[in-house]
Scaffold this motif. Structure first.
Motif, PDB file in Angstrom:
ATOM      1  N   HIS A  41      60.406  70.163  44.196  1.00  0.00           N
ATOM      2  CA  HIS A  41      60.154  71.595  44.065  1.00  0.00           C
ATOM      3  C   HIS A  41      60.355  72.295  45.417  1.00  0.00           C
ATOM      4  O   HIS A  41      59.841  71.858  46.432  1.00  0.00           O
ATOM      5  CB  HIS A  41      58.725  71.809  43.569  1.00  0.00           C
ATOM      6  N   GLY A  42      61.107  73.376  45.396  1.00  0.00           N
ATOM      7  CA  GLY A  42      61.297  74.168  46.604  1.00  0.00           C
ATOM      8  C   GLY A  42      62.440  73.699  47.492  1.00  0.00           C
ATOM      9  O   GLY A  42      62.765  74.333  48.488  1.00  0.00           O
ATOM     10  N   GLU A  43      63.051  72.601  47.121  1.00  0.00           N
ATOM     11  CA  GLU A  43      64.139  72.063  47.928  1.00  0.00           C
ATOM     12  C   GLU A  43      65.445  72.820  47.693  1.00  0.00           C
ATOM     13  O   GLU A  43      65.679  73.336  46.609  1.00  0.00           O
ATOM     14  CB  GLU A  43      64.379  70.602  47.511  1.00  0.00           C
ATOM     15  N   ALA A  44      66.283  72.823  48.707  1.00  0.00           N
ATOM     16  CA  ALA A  44      67.634  73.346  48.526  1.00  0.00           C
ATOM     17  C   ALA A  44      68.601  72.224  48.858  1.00  0.00           C
ATOM     18  O   ALA A  44      68.582  71.688  49.960  1.00  0.00           O
ATOM     19  CB  ALA A  44      67.864  74.538  49.427  1.00  0.00           C
ATOM     20  N   ILE A  45      69.401  71.876  47.885  1.00  0.00           N
ATOM     21  CA  ILE A  45      70.307  70.745  48.065  1.00  0.00           C
ATOM     22  C   ILE A  45      71.744  71.229  47.978  1.00  0.00           C
ATOM     23  O   ILE A  45      72.096  72.027  47.103  1.00  0.00           O
ATOM     24  CB  ILE A  45      70.023  69.671  46.988  1.00  0.00           C
ATOM     25  N   GLY A  46      72.541  70.793  48.905  1.00  0.00           N
ATOM     26  CA  GLY A  46      73.953  71.184  48.912  1.00  0.00           C
ATOM     27  C   GLY A  46      74.814  70.019  48.476  1.00  0.00           C
ATOM     28  O   GLY A  46      74.543  68.873  48.819  1.00  0.00           O
ATOM     29  N   ILE A  47      75.827  70.313  47.692  1.00  0.00           N
ATOM     30  CA  ILE A  47      76.764  69.281  47.256  1.00  0.00           C
ATOM     31  C   ILE A  47      78.158  69.752  47.620  1.00  0.00           C
ATOM     32  O   ILE A  47      78.540  70.881  47.313  1.00  0.00           O
ATOM     33  CB  ILE A  47      76.725  69.075  45.718  1.00  0.00           C
ATOM     34  N   ILE A 184      67.491  80.835  48.169  1.00  0.00           N
ATOM     35  CA  ILE A 184      67.398  79.485  48.711  1.00  0.00           C
ATOM     36  C   ILE A 184      66.255  79.408  49.714  1.00  0.00           C
ATOM     37  O   ILE A 184      65.490  78.458  49.738  1.00  0.00           O
ATOM     38  CB  ILE A 184      68.734  79.076  49.369  1.00  0.00           C
ATOM     39  N   ARG A 185      66.134  80.479  50.521  1.00  0.00           N
ATOM     40  CA  ARG A 185      65.073  80.464  51.540  1.00  0.00           C
ATOM     41  C   ARG A 185      63.692  80.607  50.902  1.00  0.00           C
ATOM     42  O   ARG A 185      62.693  80.216  51.480  1.00  0.00           O
ATOM     43  CB  ARG A 185      65.303  81.586  52.555  1.00  0.00           C
ATOM     44  N   SER A 186      63.638  81.217  49.741  1.00  0.00           N
ATOM     45  CA  SER A 186      62.335  81.404  49.092  1.00  0.00           C
ATOM     46  C   SER A 186      61.897  80.083  48.463  1.00  0.00           C
ATOM     47  O   SER A 186      62.405  79.024  48.775  1.00  0.00           O
ATOM     48  CB  SER A 186      62.430  82.491  48.025  1.00  0.00           C
ATOM     49  N   ASP A 187      61.010  80.174  47.556  1.00  0.00           N
ATOM     50  CA  ASP A 187      60.380  78.996  46.976  1.00  0.00           C
ATOM     51  C   ASP A 187      61.258  78.290  45.933  1.00  0.00           C
ATOM     52  O   ASP A 187      60.918  77.251  45.412  1.00  0.00           O
ATOM     53  CB  ASP A 187      59.070  79.478  46.329  1.00  0.00           C
TER      54      ASP A 187
END
Lengths: 218, 269
Positions: A41-47, A184-187
């Motif tokens: 939860h709350g993570e931002a993942i780049g692919i 992305i910066r938010s929750d």
């Protein structure tokens, strides 16, 4: 650490090229192979990855659209996962209101909720009175703005973004980019697919590379 | 941008799955009907004009040109043709219902049974219109309505069950077998012939009639005509048979819908 809201274990997905009465191995190809991924939860993942590396398939598995042929894909109960799609799903013979409701329903929110957000959708999309006209009369930029506004207010809990898709006019692209950054910066929990390595590096917590269906930690 | 991301974070109410799909289904039916009124100049008038035109043509051919002597043949024909028209077109459209939504399916998860169900309900709405026209025609030109007419209500439900069941089955097969709609088209034509749209199955030699009544669609037609035209009770046994047939088809169809729910987006690509 936050709860895991989606996890993939040894996930493999294959596609058949076309229907054939003959069963041959060359007729199928694996779009994803042995993919392991945990999203908290709350993570931002780049692919990142080349065209055809399996990025879209990965997003579809996470969105629950496609089930894996191998392994296990899990999404936390009550968690809505969805792709950020902008231009599609609108019927040219319906006006903005009906299209917004239909799209919202497809995205898993109630009609009542979308109706309560109509004024906000009009404001964010900047469509004004045009909102009450058939979407067939919209320019592609307008349609994208409507798509974005509806997506924005029906936001899934796990947001899947395919940034490689060009959207709307330049000004709007800029605007939506900023908003995506803000989200992305938010929750929000976000998985974003992009060609722009630099952007991914500054925005996301983790970056993975997909190469011929295999996920590698960068 | 005046609205911040935080505001959008307010989670929209998450209804139970069933109610959500219920709401989606009905809104889709409403939207599809609305679209139909928008793509033509005459709009919803076509829902009345089209059936009136084709009934008029049948009337011309059978009553005026061929001068059919069978008593009540026009009434017989109207009931049969109208009831059939709920089957035929709905089947052909249902076949393609999932495949047609390929783009949408690849972007968002939607329970796939929604697509054929929306088509069946859309056609049900139009069927109600033309069936009402036929009932009015019968009341004016045939005989006053009697309490017997009420027995068509369970028959309507049986027909609805059959159509839903067949639609689910057909919709589930087509994504895997692109040739299937063509097969269905041919089969539906043969079914129309053996279902007794243009002739009375009950007038066939008994052993043959019995055989023909294995086809639940033939029973549905018979059970409309008996009370509406001949002032007789419907054949309850056959009505039950058609209803159970419909339930069985629904179970099979929904089973496959569920099984391949997340496979359809791949095969429809």
């Amino acid at each position: 650490m936050h709860d895991i809201i989606a996890s993939l274990k040894n996930v493999g997905v294959f596609y058949k090229k076309r229907f054939s009465l003959k069963r041959s191995k060359s007729n199928a190809y694996w779009a994803l192979q042995e993919v392991n991924l945990e999203i908290r939860h709350g993570e931002a993942i780049g692919i990142r990855g080349h065209n055809g590396a399996g990025k879209s398939t990965l997003l579809r598995v996470l969105a629950g659209i496609v089930s894996p042929n191998k392994g296990e894909a899990r999404i936390a109960e009550g968690c809505r996962a969805g792709l950020l799609t902008l231009q599609s799903g609108f019927n040219p013979y319906l006006n903005g209101v009906d299209n917004a409701i239909l799209k919202g329903l497809y995205m898993g929110v109630t009609k009542e909720y979308i109706q309560s957000k109509i004024a906000d959708i009009i404001e964010l999309s900047g469509l004004g009175q045009k909102f009450y006209e058939h979407t067939g009369t919209y320019s592609s930029g307008m349609a994208a703005r409507l798509g974005f506004a509806v997506n924005y207010f029906c936001m899934p809990d796990l947001l899947l973004i395919d940034e490689t898709l060009g959207v709307g006019d330049r000004e709007f692209r800029q605007k939506s980019k900023l908003l995506i950054r803000e989200l992305i910066r938010s929750d929000k929990t976000v998985v974003i697919v992009s060609h722009e390595d630099e952007a991914l590096a500054t925005l996301t917590d983790k970056i993975y590379t997909l190469d011929k269906g295999v996920l590698i930690t960068s | 941008m005046s609205i911040s991301a935080r505001e959008a974070n307010i989670k929209p109410t998450n209804p139970s799955k069933f109610w959500h799909y219920w709401e989606l289904l009905w809104f889709k039916v409403y939207a599809d009907l609305k679209i139909e009124t928008q793509i033509t100049y005459l709009g919803f008038l076509w829902w009345f004009l089209e059936p009136i035109f084709f009934l008029a043509i049948y009337y011309l051919v059978f009553a005026v040109v061929l001068k059919t002597r069978t008593p009540h043949f026009v009434e017989f024909l109207f009931v049969g043709v109208v009831a059939w028209r709920w089957f035929g077109p709905a089947m052909n459209k249902s076949c393609r219902s999932i495949k047609m939504q390929a783009k949408l399916m690849r972007e968002v998860y939607v329970a796939k049974w929604i697509f054929p169900a929306a088509i069946v309900l859309n056609d049900a709405f139009k069927f109600v219109i033309i069936f009402s026209l036929v009932l009015i025609f019968l009341a004016v030109f045939h005989d006053k309505p009697t309490a017997l007419w009420l027995t068509i209500i369970p028959n309507l439900l049986c027909q609805m069950l059959l159509i839903f069941g067949l639609s689910f089955c057909f919709a589930a097969v087509t994504p895997f077998l692109p040739d299937f709609p063509l097969i269905v088209q041919t089969v539906m034509f043969s079914l129309m012939i053996i279902s007794g749209v243009f002739y009375d199955v009950l007038e066939a030699p008994p052993h043959l009639a019995h055989l023909l009544q294995f086809n639940p669609i033939a029973d549905i037609l018979i059970n409309y005509r008996l009370p509406l035209i001949y002032k007789q009770w419907p054949q309850w046994g056959y009505m039950m048979y058609s209803g159970l047939f419909g339930i069985a088809l629904n179970i099979i169809g929904l089973y496959f819908m569920r099984k391949y729910d997340r496979v359809f987006p791949k095969v429809c690509g």
